[in-house]
Design an enzyme around this catalytic site. Structure first.
Site, PDB file in Angstrom:
ATOM      1  N   ASP A  82      -7.192  -4.249  10.270  1.00  0.00           N
ATOM      2  CA  ASP A  82      -6.504  -2.976  10.079  1.00  0.00           C
ATOM      3  C   ASP A  82      -7.319  -1.842  10.697  1.00  0.00           C
ATOM      4  O   ASP A  82      -8.076  -1.169  10.019  1.00  0.00           O
ATOM      5  CB  ASP A  82      -6.269  -2.729   8.570  1.00  0.00           C
ATOM      6  CG  ASP A  82      -5.413  -1.493   8.326  1.00  0.00           C
ATOM      7  OD1 ASP A  82      -4.788  -0.996   9.278  1.00  0.00           O
ATOM      8  OD2 ASP A  82      -5.378  -1.011   7.175  1.00  0.00           O
ATOM      9  N   ASP A 136     -10.633   4.019  10.305  1.00  0.00           N
ATOM     10  CA  ASP A 136     -10.001   2.874  10.962  1.00  0.00           C
ATOM     11  C   ASP A 136     -10.470   2.672  12.399  1.00  0.00           C
ATOM     12  O   ASP A 136      -9.674   2.405  13.303  1.00  0.00           O
ATOM     13  CB  ASP A 136      -8.470   2.974  10.877  1.00  0.00           C
ATOM     14  CG  ASP A 136      -7.967   2.770   9.448  1.00  0.00           C
ATOM     15  OD1 ASP A 136      -8.220   1.701   8.880  1.00  0.00           O
ATOM     16  OD2 ASP A 136      -7.343   3.689   8.890  1.00  0.00           O
ATOM     17  N   GLU A 140      -2.989  -3.053  -2.386  1.00  0.00           N
ATOM     18  CA  GLU A 140      -4.150  -2.474  -1.686  1.00  0.00           C
ATOM     19  C   GLU A 140      -4.471  -1.090  -2.254  1.00  0.00           C
ATOM     20  O   GLU A 140      -3.682  -0.161  -2.144  1.00  0.00           O
ATOM     21  CB  GLU A 140      -3.824  -2.362  -0.187  1.00  0.00           C
ATOM     22  CG  GLU A 140      -4.936  -1.713   0.637  1.00  0.00           C
ATOM     23  CD  GLU A 140      -4.563  -1.555   2.120  1.00  0.00           C
ATOM     24  OE1 GLU A 140      -3.376  -1.744   2.466  1.00  0.00           O
ATOM     25  OE2 GLU A 140      -5.457  -1.247   2.922  1.00  0.00           O
ATOM     26  N   ASP A 162      -9.536  -3.229   1.475  1.00  0.00           N
ATOM     27  CA  ASP A 162      -9.670  -2.662   2.818  1.00  0.00           C
ATOM     28  C   ASP A 162     -11.075  -2.071   2.902  1.00  0.00           C
ATOM     29  O   ASP A 162     -11.486  -1.306   2.023  1.00  0.00           O
ATOM     30  CB  ASP A 162      -8.588  -1.592   3.028  1.00  0.00           C
ATOM     31  CG  ASP A 162      -8.628  -0.959   4.404  1.00  0.00           C
ATOM     32  OD1 ASP A 162      -9.699  -0.454   4.804  1.00  0.00           O
ATOM     33  OD2 ASP A 162      -7.594  -0.946   5.098  1.00  0.00           O
ATOM     34  N   LYS A 173      -6.890   2.460  -2.771  1.00  0.00           N
ATOM     35  CA  LYS A 173      -7.524   3.398  -1.852  1.00  0.00           C
ATOM     36  C   LYS A 173      -8.113   4.550  -2.640  1.00  0.00           C
ATOM     37  O   LYS A 173      -7.542   4.977  -3.635  1.00  0.00           O
ATOM     38  CB  LYS A 173      -6.459   3.901  -0.872  1.00  0.00           C
ATOM     39  CG  LYS A 173      -6.990   4.775   0.224  1.00  0.00           C
ATOM     40  CD  LYS A 173      -5.982   4.860   1.348  1.00  0.00           C
ATOM     41  CE  LYS A 173      -6.435   5.883   2.353  1.00  0.00           C
ATOM     42  NZ  LYS A 173      -5.601   5.903   3.536  1.00  0.00           N
ATOM     43  N   TRP A 205       0.866  -1.185   0.000  1.00  0.00           N
ATOM     44  CA  TRP A 205       0.000   0.000   0.000  1.00  0.00           C
ATOM     45  C   TRP A 205       0.894   1.224   0.000  1.00  0.00           C
ATOM     46  O   TRP A 205       1.870   1.286   0.751  1.00  0.00           O
ATOM     47  CB  TRP A 205      -0.913   0.047   1.239  1.00  0.00           C
ATOM     48  CG  TRP A 205      -1.623   1.363   1.303  1.00  0.00           C
ATOM     49  CD1 TRP A 205      -2.636   1.779   0.491  1.00  0.00           C
ATOM     50  CD2 TRP A 205      -1.295   2.477   2.149  1.00  0.00           C
ATOM     51  NE1 TRP A 205      -2.972   3.084   0.793  1.00  0.00           N
ATOM     52  CE2 TRP A 205      -2.172   3.534   1.799  1.00  0.00           C
ATOM     53  CE3 TRP A 205      -0.363   2.684   3.161  1.00  0.00           C
ATOM     54  CZ2 TRP A 205      -2.135   4.779   2.436  1.00  0.00           C
ATOM     55  CZ3 TRP A 205      -0.311   3.928   3.800  1.00  0.00           C
ATOM     56  CH2 TRP A 205      -1.205   4.951   3.435  1.00  0.00           C
ATOM     57  N   ASP A 244     -12.285   6.964   6.024  1.00  0.00           N
ATOM     58  CA  ASP A 244     -11.440   5.802   6.320  1.00  0.00           C
ATOM     59  C   ASP A 244     -10.821   5.963   7.703  1.00  0.00           C
ATOM     60  O   ASP A 244      -9.614   6.077   7.860  1.00  0.00           O
ATOM     61  CB  ASP A 244     -10.353   5.714   5.233  1.00  0.00           C
ATOM     62  CG  ASP A 244      -9.442   4.520   5.421  1.00  0.00           C
ATOM     63  OD1 ASP A 244      -9.898   3.511   5.978  1.00  0.00           O
ATOM     64  OD2 ASP A 244      -8.262   4.612   5.023  1.00  0.00           O
ATOM     65  N   HIS A 254     -11.685   1.708   2.139  1.00  0.00           N
ATOM     66  CA  HIS A 254     -11.021   2.332   0.997  1.00  0.00           C
ATOM     67  C   HIS A 254     -11.887   2.557  -0.230  1.00  0.00           C
ATOM     68  O   HIS A 254     -11.374   2.686  -1.336  1.00  0.00           O
ATOM     69  CB  HIS A 254      -9.785   1.501   0.610  1.00  0.00           C
ATOM     70  CG  HIS A 254      -8.670   1.661   1.581  1.00  0.00           C
ATOM     71  ND1 HIS A 254      -7.378   1.270   1.333  1.00  0.00           N
ATOM     72  CD2 HIS A 254      -8.649   2.198   2.831  1.00  0.00           C
ATOM     73  CE1 HIS A 254      -6.616   1.536   2.367  1.00  0.00           C
ATOM     74  NE2 HIS A 254      -7.364   2.095   3.303  1.00  0.00           N
ATOM     75  N   HIS A 274      -8.451  -6.331   4.475  1.00  0.00           N
ATOM     76  CA  HIS A 274      -8.179  -5.567   5.687  1.00  0.00           C
ATOM     77  C   HIS A 274      -9.537  -5.248   6.270  1.00  0.00           C
ATOM     78  O   HIS A 274     -10.272  -4.423   5.707  1.00  0.00           O
ATOM     79  CB  HIS A 274      -7.448  -4.255   5.377  1.00  0.00           C
ATOM     80  CG  HIS A 274      -5.965  -4.386   5.398  1.00  0.00           C
ATOM     81  ND1 HIS A 274      -5.118  -3.339   5.162  1.00  0.00           N
ATOM     82  CD2 HIS A 274      -5.166  -5.462   5.661  1.00  0.00           C
ATOM     83  CE1 HIS A 274      -3.862  -3.750   5.267  1.00  0.00           C
ATOM     84  NE2 HIS A 274      -3.867  -5.041   5.565  1.00  0.00           N
TER      85      HIS A 274
HETATM   86  C1  RNT Z   1      -3.959   2.802   4.831  1.00  0.00           C
HETATM   87  C2  RNT Z   1      -4.031   1.338   4.579  1.00  0.00           C
HETATM   88  C3  RNT Z   1      -2.895   0.524   5.095  1.00  0.00           C
HETATM   89  C4  RNT Z   1      -2.456   0.918   6.494  1.00  0.00           C
HETATM   90  C5  RNT Z   1      -1.503  -0.054   7.139  1.00  0.00           C
HETATM   91  C6  RNT Z   1      -0.833   0.522   8.320  1.00  0.00           C
HETATM   92  O1  RNT Z   1      -5.104   3.469   4.517  1.00  0.00           O
HETATM   93  O2  RNT Z   1      -5.237   0.830   5.059  1.00  0.00           O
HETATM   94  O3  RNT Z   1      -3.222  -0.815   5.018  1.00  0.00           O
HETATM   95  O4  RNT Z   1      -3.539   1.088   7.339  1.00  0.00           O
HETATM   96  O5  RNT Z   1      -0.640  -0.552   6.209  1.00  0.00           O
HETATM   97 ZN    ZN Z   2      -5.471  -1.269   5.012  1.00  0.00          ZN
END
Ligand code: RNT
Ligand code: ZN
Length: 413
Positions: free
Chosen positions: A323, A293, A223, A256, A225, A183, A291, A259, A283
């Protein structure tokens, strides 16, 4: 009759075998991220996070250094059911006397060997790895693999290559394949003058990184985004870019949950990719408005993702990783809550009569399909869950342990 035995009978009345569900669940590995313990800072020099991602909160007890992080992982993992892989980022290199001398483009397996020892001592079933393309002085103007500056781009290509070499050793040492997830935060805050150029450079960089790696022990994922903080207008590694790149290069996509555009869902993307790919990586996170998290909880989308994994016989094809990073609450509690939520969602999915539900769809009996789906929402999942926990020596009454650890260890940092 025990609550579990009663639940077993209730599920059996719909043709669902709780024992089979428990046996499947206890063999599904979850790749647990190390970065919840220290707010994604790592050990190799960064004192803050960058790259369009952000941890909010200032709860006391953030792990600083390998010793503290390992202790916290040990505590958190002891409260998580199921087999666990440890998901590391390159910035968690344990550099020792190489500190200040060896940079990310030259990290080697030896900088991660202590993690292997730790993993083996603690019953961890594998290690996954992520090159760290952020929080580093060589990120120039927020760009890494797509940089127009050849020196910058080459540095990060070399970091990618070094990461694949490390991953091969990690895989071999652990005896399980190492998933390397790529990523990058590259992108622009405002309307770009060139959208293709950066993508052409990213493609070239990925080709260089992937020219040669150990396919026996390493699986590579990319990955995508849609945006980041300060990277709102354009990301180089977009969904279309990576899905096409992965398809052409015989690697896999990592999805993810935070994303995509807010009304897009990963649960719908998993089966779309399963139609074309042998493997899909995830993720699991919880985006709230962006996003963000947030810690994963047992919500509808996580259940839906798990349903797609289970009913498509994809338990061995979908690699589940976590994640999320929350610095506003007890970090151990956050870690464990998120992992348990995914486990619970998997159990929920394993306890559905999928063949019957598919038959109802195929015979266009949508009313009954809705009825059965609703009915299963109040089936005694909790009793089967408690049985799952107790067979592993765990209970649902674990939060006091997180609090005690906070009082004895975290609050003294
Ligand atoms: C960032 C991505 C990525 C990170 C990690 C730390 O938006 O989701 O995967 O969160 O690699
Ligand atoms: Zn991620």
């Amino acid at each position: 009759m025990s609550r579990y035995d009663e639940a077993k009978q209730m599920y059996a009345a719909y043709g669902v075998d709780t024992e089979a569900a428990l046996n499947t669940l206890k063999n599904i590995p979850i790749s647990v991220h190390c970065w919840q313990g220290d707010d994604v800072i790592g050990f190799d020099g960064a004192d803050s996070l960058s790259g369009g991602i952000q941890t909010t909160g200032n709860y006391p007890g953030r792990a600083v250094g390998p010793e503290q992080l390992m202790a916290d992982i040990k505590k958190a993992f002891s409260l998580m059911p199921g087999p666990k892989k440890l998901n590391l980022h390159a910035c968690y290199a344990i550099l020792g006397e190489d500190k200040g001398k060896v940079d990310r483009d030259a990290y080697t397996y030896k900088h991660f060997e202590p993690w292997v020892k730790f993993a083996k001592e603690n019953g961890i079933v594998g290690i996954d790895f992520n090159p760290t393309f952020f929080a580093h002085p060589m990120m120039k103007d927020g760009l890494s693999l797509s940089s127009p500056d050849e020196e910058v781009r080459t540095f990060w290509v070399n970091h990618g290559k070094a990461s694949l070499r490390i991953a091969a050793e990690l895989g071999r040492a652990m005896g399980t394949k190492c998933l390397v997830n790529i990523w990058i935060p590259d992108g622009f805050k405002d309307i770009p003058a060139d959208r293709l150029g950066p993508r052409a450079r990213l493609k070239k960089s990925l080709d260089e990184i992937l020219a040669d790696y150990d396919r026996e022990w390493v699986i590579v994922a990319v990955e995508s985004k849609v945006f980041g903080i300060g990277v709102e207008s354009y990301t180089v590694g977009s969904n279309e870019f990576y899905q096409n790149y992965a398809a052409k290069s015989n690697i896999c996509c990592l999805l993810d949950t935070g994303h995509y555009h807010p009304t897009e869902v990963v649960s719908d993307k998993v089966p779309a990719l399963l139609a074309f790919y042998d493997q899909v990586a995830l993720h699991v996170s919880r985006p709230v408005r962006w996003d963000s998290d947030h810690v994963v909880v047992l919500d509808d989308e996580v259940k839906e993702i798990c349903k797609e994994i289970v009913r498509n016989d994809a338990v061995d094809k979908v690699m589940i990783a976590l994640d999320y990073f929350d610095a506003s609450i007890n970090r151990i509690g956050a870690w464990v809550t998120g992992e348990r939520s995914v486990e619970k969602a998997l159990l929920y999915a394993l306890l559905l009569p999928h063949e019957d539900l598919k038959a109802l769809q195929n015979s266009a009996n949508y009313g009954k399909l809705m009825h059965i789906n609703e009915l299963f929402k109040t089936m005694p999942l909790g009793d089967v869950w408690n049985e799952y926990l107790s067979r592993q020596g765990l209970t649902d009454d674990w939060y006091a342990e997180a609090e005690a650890y906070e009082a004895e260890v975290l609050s003294k940092r």
